[in-house]
Design a protein around this motif. Structure first.
Motif, PDB file in Angstrom:
ATOM      1  N   ILE A   1       0.867  -1.171   0.000  1.00  0.00           N
ATOM      2  CA  ILE A   1       0.000   0.000   0.000  1.00  0.00           C
ATOM      3  C   ILE A   1       0.910   1.228   0.000  1.00  0.00           C
ATOM      4  CG2 ILE A   1      -1.844   1.250   1.183  1.00  0.00           C
ATOM      5  CD1 ILE A   1      -2.606  -1.600   0.233  1.00  0.00           C
ATOM      6  N   MET A   2       0.835   1.989  -1.096  1.00  0.00           N
ATOM      7  CA  MET A   2       1.683   3.165  -1.229  1.00  0.00           C
ATOM      8  C   MET A   2       0.896   4.410  -0.842  1.00  0.00           C
ATOM      9  SD  MET A   2       3.648   4.765  -4.518  1.00  0.00           S
ATOM     10  CE  MET A   2       2.130   5.369  -5.250  1.00  0.00           C
TER      11      MET A   2
ATOM     12  N   PRO B   1      -3.047   0.574  -3.560  1.00  0.00           N
ATOM     13  CA  PRO B   1      -2.541  -0.795  -3.478  1.00  0.00           C
ATOM     14  C   PRO B   1      -1.813  -1.144  -4.776  1.00  0.00           C
ATOM     15  CG  PRO B   1      -4.931  -0.792  -3.725  1.00  0.00           C
ATOM     16  CD  PRO B   1      -4.490   0.636  -3.667  1.00  0.00           C
ATOM     17  N   LEU B   2      -0.588  -1.601  -4.645  1.00  0.00           N
ATOM     18  CA  LEU B   2       0.216  -2.015  -5.798  1.00  0.00           C
ATOM     19  C   LEU B   2       0.485  -3.511  -5.679  1.00  0.00           C
ATOM     20  CD1 LEU B   2       2.943   0.793  -5.555  1.00  0.00           C
ATOM     21  CD2 LEU B   2       0.955   0.776  -7.080  1.00  0.00           C
ATOM     22  N   PRO B   3       0.154  -4.297  -6.707  1.00  0.00           N
ATOM     23  CA  PRO B   3       0.512  -5.713  -6.636  1.00  0.00           C
ATOM     24  C   PRO B   3       2.011  -5.835  -6.394  1.00  0.00           C
ATOM     25  CG  PRO B   3      -0.904  -5.301  -8.523  1.00  0.00           C
ATOM     26  CD  PRO B   3      -0.497  -3.957  -7.970  1.00  0.00           C
ATOM     27  N   TRP B   4       2.384  -6.679  -5.462  1.00  0.00           N
ATOM     28  CA  TRP B   4       3.794  -6.823  -5.088  1.00  0.00           C
ATOM     29  C   TRP B   4       4.671  -7.111  -6.298  1.00  0.00           C
ATOM     30  CZ3 TRP B   4       6.232  -5.099  -1.095  1.00  0.00           C
ATOM     31  CH2 TRP B   4       7.533  -5.549  -0.820  1.00  0.00           C
TER      32      TRP B   4
ATOM     33  N   LEU C   1      -1.015   6.900 -12.315  1.00  0.00           N
ATOM     34  CA  LEU C   1      -1.300   6.713 -10.897  1.00  0.00           C
ATOM     35  C   LEU C   1      -2.557   7.479 -10.479  1.00  0.00           C
ATOM     36  CD1 LEU C   1      -0.168   5.314  -8.387  1.00  0.00           C
ATOM     37  CD2 LEU C   1       1.075   7.420  -7.891  1.00  0.00           C
ATOM     38  N   GLN C   2      -2.798   8.617 -11.111  1.00  0.00           N
ATOM     39  CA  GLN C   2      -3.972   9.427 -10.783  1.00  0.00           C
ATOM     40  C   GLN C   2      -5.276   8.659 -11.042  1.00  0.00           C
ATOM     41  OE1 GLN C   2      -3.921  12.207  -9.204  1.00  0.00           O
ATOM     42  NE2 GLN C   2      -1.818  12.869  -9.451  1.00  0.00           N
ATOM     43  N   SER C   3      -5.289   7.758 -12.025  1.00  0.00           N
ATOM     44  CA  SER C   3      -6.512   6.991 -12.302  1.00  0.00           C
ATOM     45  C   SER C   3      -6.455   5.559 -11.787  1.00  0.00           C
ATOM     46  CB  SER C   3      -6.849   7.008 -13.788  1.00  0.00           C
ATOM     47  OG  SER C   3      -5.743   7.040 -14.596  1.00  0.00           O
ATOM     48  N   ALA C   4      -5.429   5.232 -11.015  1.00  0.00           N
ATOM     49  CA  ALA C   4      -5.285   3.886 -10.463  1.00  0.00           C
ATOM     50  C   ALA C   4      -6.230   3.690  -9.277  1.00  0.00           C
ATOM     51  CB  ALA C   4      -3.834   3.669 -10.000  1.00  0.00           C
ATOM     52  N   PRO C   5      -6.569   2.443  -8.963  1.00  0.00           N
ATOM     53  CA  PRO C   5      -7.392   2.188  -7.771  1.00  0.00           C
ATOM     54  C   PRO C   5      -6.724   2.768  -6.528  1.00  0.00           C
ATOM     55  CG  PRO C   5      -7.182   0.196  -9.089  1.00  0.00           C
ATOM     56  CD  PRO C   5      -6.233   1.212  -9.673  1.00  0.00           C
ATOM     57  N   ARG C   6      -7.516   3.426  -5.690  1.00  0.00           N
ATOM     58  CA  ARG C   6      -6.991   4.057  -4.488  1.00  0.00           C
ATOM     59  C   ARG C   6      -8.119   4.261  -3.490  1.00  0.00           C
ATOM     60  NH1 ARG C   6      -7.283   7.839  -8.505  1.00  0.00           N
ATOM     61  NH2 ARG C   6      -8.505   9.701  -8.102  1.00  0.00           N
TER      62      ARG C   6
ATOM     63  N   TYR D   1     -12.218  -6.560  -5.444  1.00  0.00           N
ATOM     64  CA  TYR D   1     -11.289  -5.437  -5.266  1.00  0.00           C
ATOM     65  C   TYR D   1      -9.884  -5.819  -5.728  1.00  0.00           C
ATOM     66  CZ  TYR D   1      -8.976  -1.365  -3.432  1.00  0.00           C
ATOM     67  OH  TYR D   1      -8.226  -0.219  -3.333  1.00  0.00           O
ATOM     68  N   GLY D   2      -9.384  -6.947  -5.260  1.00  0.00           N
ATOM     69  CA  GLY D   2      -8.057  -7.406  -5.672  1.00  0.00           C
ATOM     70  C   GLY D   2      -7.961  -7.627  -7.169  1.00  0.00           C
ATOM     71  N   ARG D   3      -9.016  -8.166  -7.756  1.00  0.00           N
ATOM     72  CA  ARG D   3      -9.030  -8.400  -9.209  1.00  0.00           C
ATOM     73  C   ARG D   3      -8.953  -7.078  -9.953  1.00  0.00           C
ATOM     74  NH1 ARG D   3     -12.849 -11.812  -9.367  1.00  0.00           N
ATOM     75  NH2 ARG D   3     -11.517 -13.616  -9.538  1.00  0.00           N
ATOM     76  N   ARG D   4      -9.686  -6.065  -9.470  1.00  0.00           N
ATOM     77  CA  ARG D   4      -9.671  -4.747 -10.125  1.00  0.00           C
ATOM     78  C   ARG D   4      -8.279  -4.119 -10.061  1.00  0.00           C
ATOM     79  NH1 ARG D   4     -11.990   0.866  -8.732  1.00  0.00           N
ATOM     80  NH2 ARG D   4     -11.375   0.238  -6.654  1.00  0.00           N
ATOM     81  N   VAL D   5      -7.610  -4.235  -8.914  1.00  0.00           N
ATOM     82  CA  VAL D   5      -6.251  -3.708  -8.753  1.00  0.00           C
ATOM     83  C   VAL D   5      -5.300  -4.441  -9.696  1.00  0.00           C
ATOM     84  CG1 VAL D   5      -4.299  -3.500  -7.173  1.00  0.00           C
ATOM     85  CG2 VAL D   5      -6.606  -2.928  -6.381  1.00  0.00           C
TER      86      VAL D   5
END
Length: 127
Positions: free
Chosen positions: A57-58, A72-75, A96-101, A115-119
């Motif tokens: 989580i950044m 959240p960034l996949p490891w 990053l501005q349009s990434a899941p947050r 949620y994880g699938r969307r990320v």
């Protein structure tokens, strides 16, 4: 205990080049491939059953904790760069501005796979 691992004077574990305690990951800088500082690792999400790190989580933006957003960034998309002393992710600030947050007052629903699938889909990582 092997000769490459031991405890320091205050009980800190000395780890190899490919291992690190989760507490040391928190606060580590995150950059993109252009060298822009994007934020820092705020937390990690670990699989309950397999024990693997799923997401970092950044923390991004804000000032003194006000207005921060958490991405959240996949490891798998993070690569550690010893030269920069931080993690590098192949994403621009615009992407990053349009990434899941989510904001400080919200929490993602890790109990559902949606949620994880969307990320993962956003970053092109298999779920």
């Amino acid at each position: 205990m092997s000769s490459t691992m031991g405890t320091g004077p205050v009980g800190e574990v000395e780890v190899g080049a490919d291992a690190i305690e989760a507490s040391r990951v928190n606060g580590t800088a995150v950059y993109n491939t252009e060298g822009d500082h994007l934020g820092h690792i705020y937390d990690v999400v670990i699989g309950k059953r397999d024990g693997r790190v799923k997401y970092a989580i950044m923390s991004f933006g804000g000032f003194l904790g006000i207005g921060e957003e958490y991405h959240p960034l996949p490891w798998e998309v993070l690569k550690y760069d010893e030269r920069q002393g931080g993690y590098v992710v192949g994403i621009t600030i615009d992407q990053l501005q349009s990434a899941p947050r989510y904001g400080a007052d919200a929490r993602p629903d890790w109990a559902t796979s949606d949620y994880g699938r969307r990320v993962n889909d956003y970053y092109g990582v298999a779920y």
